[in-house]
Scaffold this motif. Structure first.
Motif, PDB file in Angstrom:
ATOM      1  N   GLU A 113      36.720  34.636  41.400  1.00 27.26           N
ATOM      2  CA  GLU A 113      35.610  35.567  41.156  1.00 27.26           C
ATOM      3  C   GLU A 113      34.266  34.841  41.030  1.00 27.26           C
TER       4      GLU A 113
ATOM      5  N   SER B 135      30.245  37.637  44.214  1.00 35.15           N
ATOM      6  CA  SER B 135      29.949  38.928  43.588  1.00 35.15           C
ATOM      7  C   SER B 135      30.803  40.031  44.205  1.00 35.15           C
ATOM      8  N   PHE B 136      30.861  41.168  43.522  1.00 26.05           N
ATOM      9  CA  PHE B 136      31.568  42.307  44.088  1.00 26.05           C
ATOM     10  C   PHE B 136      30.932  42.730  45.404  1.00 26.05           C
TER      11      PHE B 136
ATOM     12  N   TYR C 245      36.470  42.122  39.066  1.00 27.47           N
ATOM     13  CA  TYR C 245      35.050  41.816  39.258  1.00 27.47           C
ATOM     14  C   TYR C 245      34.121  42.551  38.295  1.00 27.47           C
ATOM     15  N   GLY C 246      34.645  42.997  37.190  1.00 23.51           N
ATOM     16  CA  GLY C 246      33.811  43.695  36.213  1.00 23.51           C
ATOM     17  C   GLY C 246      34.192  43.321  34.796  1.00 23.51           C
ATOM     18  N   GLU C 247      33.307  43.616  33.861  1.00 25.40           N
ATOM     19  CA  GLU C 247      33.555  43.282  32.456  1.00 25.40           C
ATOM     20  C   GLU C 247      34.188  44.430  31.686  1.00 25.40           C
ATOM     21  N   THR C 248      34.122  45.638  32.213  1.00 28.05           N
ATOM     22  CA  THR C 248      34.643  46.802  31.505  1.00 28.05           C
ATOM     23  C   THR C 248      35.601  47.591  32.396  1.00 28.05           C
TER      24      THR C 248
ATOM     25  N   LYS D 113      35.357  50.701  32.879  1.00 28.99           N
ATOM     26  CA  LYS D 113      34.507  51.613  33.652  1.00 28.99           C
ATOM     27  C   LYS D 113      34.073  50.960  34.954  1.00 28.99           C
ATOM     28  N   GLU D 114      33.680  49.688  34.877  1.00 32.64           N
ATOM     29  CA  GLU D 114      33.298  48.963  36.088  1.00 32.64           C
ATOM     30  C   GLU D 114      34.502  48.786  37.002  1.00 32.64           C
ATOM     31  N   PHE D 115      35.651  48.483  36.405  1.00 35.74           N
ATOM     32  CA  PHE D 115      36.862  48.315  37.201  1.00 35.74           C
ATOM     33  C   PHE D 115      37.156  49.576  38.004  1.00 35.74           C
TER      34      PHE D 115
ATOM     35  N   GLU E 116      35.034  51.984  38.895  1.00 32.25           N
ATOM     36  CA  GLU E 116      33.990  52.231  39.881  1.00 32.25           C
ATOM     37  C   GLU E 116      34.146  51.302  41.083  1.00 32.25           C
ATOM     38  N   PHE E 117      34.397  50.024  40.828  1.00 29.34           N
ATOM     39  CA  PHE E 117      34.555  49.070  41.927  1.00 29.34           C
ATOM     40  C   PHE E 117      35.811  49.386  42.744  1.00 29.34           C
TER      41      PHE E 117
END
Length: 289
Positions: free
Chosen positions: A62, A65-66, A92-95, A97-99, A101-102
């Motif tokens: 990682e 970037s995404f 590729y995310g910290e939360t 929610k990001e997981f 969305e990505f």
């Protein structure tokens, strides 16, 4: 936007996991490598996170970037017409929610499967609840998008050499079973180097298992006999290519271009080879003979 064609591809990918036969899923890192493996007759493809990172000039883990990953994925799904699974590492995310969305963005760009892992860059494993939450999110996306994509849940127990031999087996089996119960379609356990361990894992977890070839265990017939379902190459292919490129770069630096001049894959042949992504598989295979 999820298309009917993508739903068909996702179903085809699921069918490979539920069928009787073991299948080989080659790992690719850009649209060109994806096109080659499709043209040579493979039924599906998977990205290698290491390969994508190397192709962009970075180490694995990682470090890109995404958006870098998304750019590569888009270029692949535009060019090939077979199922694609994406090595999503830890998301590729910290939360969470990001997981989600990505994950949604990747799926909306033509993906038929996602590979998620529990291995951290510090050599430890994510807590099991984190993986359970991520699998639950992916199950939600299956319903929300009406897309039966493949969830391949990876434990890095053997890859990171967590604990002694007995601890590794216990942890891998425990996590594999939890991944299965949580809704994963297959479980990936890279780093297994002997037949006895692979056989124990297959019998103990009872879900389609994905193994990674290595110097200790690489024979396809052996994997088939042990009951493996999905075999991947990881970064093996891209590392082979990069090694050749490094050596050619050294030759060129020293004024030796003989290997370039003697190359039989001419400009004309290259253009012919990469022409016609819509050709049917039989024509493509005949062209390469």
């Amino acid at each position: 936007m999820i298309t009917d064609e993508q739903r068909i591809l996702a179903d085809k990918f699921q069918n490979l996991h539920s069928g009787k036969d073991m299948f080989l899923l080659p790992n690719i890192w850009d649209a060109g490598s994806a096109y080659i493996f499709e043209k040579q007759g493979f039924d599906a493809l998977a990205t290698t996170s290491a390969g994508i990172a190397y192709s962009l000039g970075y180490p694995d883990g990682e470090k890109i970037s995404f958006n870098d990953l998304l750019f590569i994925v888009k270029s692949i799904t535009r060019r090939v017409k077979i199922p694609l699974s994406v090595d999503f590492e830890r998301g590729y995310g910290e939360t969470l929610k990001e997981f989600k969305e990505f994950s949604r963005i990747l799926l909306e760009n033509g993906v038929s499967g996602l590979n998620i892992e529990d291995g951290r860059s510090d050599g430890t494993l994510d807590g099991i609840d984190i993986m359970k939450d991520k699998i639950e999110i992916l199950l939600e996306l299956k319903k929300e998008l009406n897309l039966n994509f493949v969830i391949n849940a990876r434990t890095c127990t053997y890859w990171l050499k967590i604990g002694d031999k007995n601890e590794r087996l216990h942890t891998a089996v425990e996590r594999g079973r939890i991944f299965k119960e949580s809704g994963a379609d297959s479980v990936f356990i890279p780093g297994v180097e002997d037949e006895k361990t692979a056989e124990q894992l297959v019998k103990s977890i009872e879900i389609p298992l994905n193994f990674l070839i290595n110097s200790g265990l690489y024979d396809f017939d052996t994997y088939r006999k042990l009951g493996a379902k999905r075999i991947t190459l990881g970064s093996g292919t891209v590392r082979y290519i990069m090694d050749k490129l490094i050596n050619i770069a050294l030759d060129i630096r020293d004024g030796n271009v003989s290997r370039l001049i003697e190359n039989t894959f001419t400009y004309k042949k290259a253009n012919q080879y990469f022409n016609g992504a819509g050709d049917d598989q039989e024509k493509n295979k005949n062209l390469c003979k």
